[in-house]
Structures are given as C-alpha cells and as structure tokens.
Enzyme design. Sequence first.
Site, PDB file in Angstrom:
ATOM      1  N   ASN A  88      14.827   5.962  -0.858  1.00 42.95           N
ATOM      2  CA  ASN A  88      14.057   4.937  -0.156  1.00 42.95           C
ATOM      3  C   ASN A  88      13.297   3.985  -1.069  1.00 42.95           C
ATOM      4  O   ASN A  88      13.057   2.834  -0.685  1.00 42.95           O
ATOM      5  CB  ASN A  88      13.074   5.635   0.800  1.00 42.95           C
ATOM      6  CG  ASN A  88      12.019   4.684   1.320  1.00 42.95           C
ATOM      7  OD1 ASN A  88      12.284   3.871   2.207  1.00 42.95           O
ATOM      8  ND2 ASN A  88      10.814   4.750   0.747  1.00 42.95           N
ATOM      9  N   SER A 140      19.256  -2.600   3.648  1.00 38.37           N
ATOM     10  CA  SER A 140      18.526  -3.678   4.331  1.00 38.37           C
ATOM     11  C   SER A 140      19.549  -4.532   5.076  1.00 38.37           C
ATOM     12  O   SER A 140      20.725  -4.584   4.672  1.00 38.37           O
ATOM     13  CB  SER A 140      17.804  -4.554   3.299  1.00 38.37           C
ATOM     14  OG  SER A 140      17.381  -5.779   3.889  1.00 38.37           O
ATOM     15  N   TYR A 152      17.739  -8.771  -4.564  1.00 37.48           N
ATOM     16  CA  TYR A 152      17.586  -7.822  -3.445  1.00 37.48           C
ATOM     17  C   TYR A 152      18.839  -7.798  -2.571  1.00 37.48           C
ATOM     18  O   TYR A 152      19.397  -6.732  -2.289  1.00 37.48           O
ATOM     19  CB  TYR A 152      16.368  -8.260  -2.632  1.00 37.48           C
ATOM     20  CG  TYR A 152      15.909  -7.289  -1.584  1.00 37.48           C
ATOM     21  CD1 TYR A 152      15.119  -6.191  -1.910  1.00 37.48           C
ATOM     22  CD2 TYR A 152      16.234  -7.475  -0.241  1.00 37.48           C
ATOM     23  CE1 TYR A 152      14.674  -5.313  -0.946  1.00 37.48           C
ATOM     24  CE2 TYR A 152      15.793  -6.604   0.732  1.00 37.48           C
ATOM     25  CZ  TYR A 152      15.007  -5.524   0.374  1.00 37.48           C
ATOM     26  OH  TYR A 152      14.569  -4.652   1.347  1.00 37.48           O
ATOM     27  N   LYS A 156      21.208  -4.549  -2.261  1.00 36.56           N
ATOM     28  CA  LYS A 156      21.267  -3.868  -0.961  1.00 36.56           C
ATOM     29  C   LYS A 156      22.705  -3.863  -0.431  1.00 36.56           C
ATOM     30  O   LYS A 156      23.124  -2.914   0.233  1.00 36.56           O
ATOM     31  CB  LYS A 156      20.301  -4.513   0.036  1.00 36.56           C
ATOM     32  CG  LYS A 156      18.822  -4.312  -0.319  1.00 36.56           C
ATOM     33  CD  LYS A 156      18.425  -2.844  -0.354  1.00 36.56           C
ATOM     34  CE  LYS A 156      16.932  -2.645  -0.514  1.00 36.56           C
ATOM     35  NZ  LYS A 156      16.535  -1.233  -0.576  1.00 36.56           N
TER      36      LYS A 156
HETATM   37  P1  NAD Z   1       6.475  -0.206  -0.123  1.00 40.21           P
HETATM   38  O1  NAD Z   1       6.177  -1.142  -1.227  1.00 40.21           O
HETATM   39  O2  NAD Z   1       5.461   0.019   0.937  1.00 40.21           O
HETATM   40  O3  NAD Z   1       6.906   1.220  -0.699  1.00 40.21           O
HETATM   41  C1  NAD Z   1       7.779   1.355  -1.791  1.00 40.21           C
HETATM   42  C2  NAD Z   1       7.411   2.615  -2.539  1.00 40.21           C
HETATM   43  O4  NAD Z   1       8.339   2.764  -3.630  1.00 40.21           O
HETATM   44  C3  NAD Z   1       6.004   2.561  -3.155  1.00 40.21           C
HETATM   45  O5  NAD Z   1       5.275   3.724  -2.811  1.00 40.21           O
HETATM   46  C4  NAD Z   1       6.271   2.471  -4.641  1.00 40.21           C
HETATM   47  O6  NAD Z   1       5.254   3.060  -5.431  1.00 40.21           O
HETATM   48  C5  NAD Z   1       7.597   3.220  -4.750  1.00 40.21           C
HETATM   49  N1  NAD Z   1       8.283   2.905  -5.997  1.00 40.21           N
HETATM   50  C6  NAD Z   1       8.462   1.673  -6.570  1.00 40.21           C
HETATM   51  N2  NAD Z   1       9.068   1.784  -7.746  1.00 40.21           N
HETATM   52  C7  NAD Z   1       9.288   3.112  -7.949  1.00 40.21           C
HETATM   53  C8  NAD Z   1       9.880   3.852  -9.012  1.00 40.21           C
HETATM   54  N3  NAD Z   1      10.330   3.262 -10.125  1.00 40.21           N
HETATM   55  N4  NAD Z   1       9.961   5.213  -8.888  1.00 40.21           N
HETATM   56  C9  NAD Z   1       9.475   5.827  -7.776  1.00 40.21           C
HETATM   57  N5  NAD Z   1       8.888   5.167  -6.748  1.00 40.21           N
HETATM   58  C10 NAD Z   1       8.802   3.831  -6.835  1.00 40.21           C
HETATM   59  O7  NAD Z   1       7.844  -0.767   0.515  1.00 40.21           O
HETATM   60  P2  NAD Z   1       8.591  -0.420   1.890  1.00 40.21           P
HETATM   61  O8  NAD Z   1       8.550  -1.640   2.699  1.00 40.21           O
HETATM   62  O9  NAD Z   1       8.118   0.863   2.450  1.00 40.21           O
HETATM   63  O10 NAD Z   1      10.077  -0.288   1.341  1.00 40.21           O
HETATM   64  C11 NAD Z   1      10.769   0.952   1.283  1.00 40.21           C
HETATM   65  C12 NAD Z   1      12.261   0.685   1.222  1.00 40.21           C
HETATM   66  O11 NAD Z   1      12.660  -0.042   2.399  1.00 40.21           O
HETATM   67  C13 NAD Z   1      12.695  -0.191   0.031  1.00 40.21           C
HETATM   68  O12 NAD Z   1      13.936   0.263  -0.468  1.00 40.21           O
HETATM   69  C14 NAD Z   1      12.852  -1.563   0.657  1.00 40.21           C
HETATM   70  O13 NAD Z   1      13.756  -2.357  -0.045  1.00 40.21           O
HETATM   71  C15 NAD Z   1      13.395  -1.181   2.020  1.00 40.21           C
HETATM   72  N6  NAD Z   1      13.223  -2.232   3.048  1.00 40.21           N
HETATM   73  C16 NAD Z   1      11.985  -2.713   3.336  1.00 40.21           C
HETATM   74  C17 NAD Z   1      11.859  -3.733   4.276  1.00 40.21           C
HETATM   75  C18 NAD Z   1      10.525  -4.330   4.626  1.00 40.21           C
HETATM   76  O14 NAD Z   1      10.502  -5.417   5.237  1.00 40.21           O
HETATM   77  N7  NAD Z   1       9.403  -3.707   4.304  1.00 40.21           N
HETATM   78  C19 NAD Z   1      13.007  -4.220   4.920  1.00 40.21           C
HETATM   79  C20 NAD Z   1      14.253  -3.694   4.587  1.00 40.21           C
HETATM   80  C21 NAD Z   1      14.353  -2.676   3.653  1.00 40.21           C
END
Ligand code: NAD
Length: 262
Positions: A88, A140, A152, A156
């Site tokens: 994730n 995504s 991105y 993805k």
């Molecule tokens: P977020 O920023 O709230 O959480 C991401 C987490 O990943 C954080 O806790 C961060 O510390 C951790 N992280 C970052 N780099 C890291 C590393 N090198 N090693 C370990 N942990 C690491 O983001 P989110 O919105 O919860 O996103 C989670 C996933 O969902 C991601 O893959 C993101 O691409 C995907 N996503 C998010 C959205 C959105 O709109 N928020 C939409 C589609 C997909």
Amino acid sequence: MQLGLKKKVVIVTGAASGIGKQIALAFDKEGASVALADINLAGLKELKAELKNEAYIEKVDITNADACKKFVDNVAKKFGHIDVLVNNAGTAKMGDMQTFPEEIFRAHAELMMYAPVRLINLCLPYFKKNGWGSVVNTASIFGKQPGGLISYDTIKAADIMITKDYSNYCAPFNVNVNAVCPGPVDTPLWHAKGQLGDQLASATGMKKEEAIDWFAKTNIPMGRYAKPEEIASAVVFLSSVPAHYITGVAINVDGGMVKSTL
Ligand code: NAD
C-alpha cells in the site's frame, strides 16, 4: 458473510497513515493479526494502541531491499506464518511532464513498483508453505486513465500489470493477487503540507481546501472523495476466504470516475 480472516497474519505497508491505517484497522476488526511497516514509527505506535489483536510494527523503508527481508523474516519469526500481503505505501507528485525530475520518477518507481514486487517475492515462500495466500496491491485509477501525474500514472499502470502477471504465476500455489484502484481518497496525501492539495492550489491559483473540493466536484460523479475506510473494505474483501477465486482483477473504488467498461 464470514470472511475467514481470523488469526490470519496480514502485512500492510504504509500503514501509519491514510488508506493503510484503515486497512490495518479493518483487518484487525476481522480478528487478523497485522504486521505493519512504515517509515513513520510514531504513526505506527499510535495505530498499534488502537488495535485489539496481536500486532507487530517495524520502522521499514521499503525501498531498502535488506530492510524488507529483515521485516518479512521478523514477521514470520513472530507469528510462524504469513497469509496476506497488502502493498500500500506510496506517494504522488504533480509536475510538468517536460521538466519532471528524473530522480523523483526513479524514487517513485523504487517505492511503488520495485518494492511491491520484492515483497511479493519475499512472502511467496510463506504462502506456498501454507498452501494459501493473498496479495492486494494498491494501484490507482490513474493506472487506467491518465491523471496528469507522469511518474504516478506510469507506475500505477505497471502495478496493474504486476498484479496480472503475478496472478497467473501464483495461481498454482493457491495464491490470489489483485489490485484496488482508488480514485481520489480523503487522506494526508491530499491535505498534508506540500502534498497534492498544495500542488493543486499552486496549479489553479485557488486556496488549498477550495482546490481540493473543486477537484472532487468537477471530476468525481459522486462529487466527493472516498473515505479511506471505503478502500479498506475492498482490500479486506479481496483477501478474504470467500473471495479467493477472484484473481488478477484491478477493481475501481472511485465514485464512478473511470469511464471505461474495462
Ligand atoms: P498517505 O500519505 O496518507 O500514506 C502513505 C504512507 O506510506 C505514509 O504513512 C508514509 O509514511 C508511507 N511511506 C512512504 N514512503 C515509504 C517508504 N519508503 N517505506 C515505508 N512506508 C512509506 O497516502 P494514502 O493516500 O493513504 O496512499 C496510500 C496508497 O494509496 C498509495 O499507494 C497511494 O498511491 C494510493 N492511492 C491514494 C489515493 C488518494 O487519493 N489518497 C488515490 C489512489 C491511490
């Protein structure tokens, strides 16, 4: 429906925040033991205090191959088995395509493409030993249609192909591999300083929260961001026992934003 996740051991990366945090809470609610990796140890500690079942947390930078191996070994040592992997952790950055920094592109590939592959490979021996396993990758909708974020979107899309390839490779071992494709989700990825909300504000000239709201109203048929819990429900379902025959799918959880029938 009984999801059959009680006592299963579930690895979640990027669990300290946003979607990953809700995924961890949702598995815990189903009686699973969660093993959580993130670079944000304080966030993991806070989350651990909310969990009911036995859990394991470790500060792991998943872009570091040795750290990933150590983490997976530690999880196996603690619980004796590993059943589910949720890839994730991720991040995003807007930027002009012609000038998008190559080093950021590479760093995003390390985090969201190579690390998930590495972790699947590290978990597979444990899944084979169980005769059962499940992987869910957080891709995504921008892996299916362009969102204008070049690194991105590209990575993805690769995650969706990784999902498909591994679903075929892992099927003989009774391991299913799927992806969730969220649309925009209400998490710190949008709201935290310097993240997408600020980047959108500077691109549109709006205030941050105004820009975030405008984006939802103009792009998402349901007119709002997903709650991270809504992504977590799909992840938990895909890795549940009754859903085990589902493999190789990339399921949209996007309020209707993807227009394709695929
Ligand atoms: P977020 O920023 O709230 O959480 C991401 C987490 O990943 C954080 O806790 C961060 O510390 C951790 N992280 C970052 N780099 C890291 C590393 N090198 N090693 C370990 N942990 C690491 O983001 P989110 O919105 O919860 O996103 C989670 C996933 O969902 C991601 O893959 C993101 O691409 C995907 N996503 C998010 C959205 C959105 O709109 N928020 C939409 C589609 C997909």
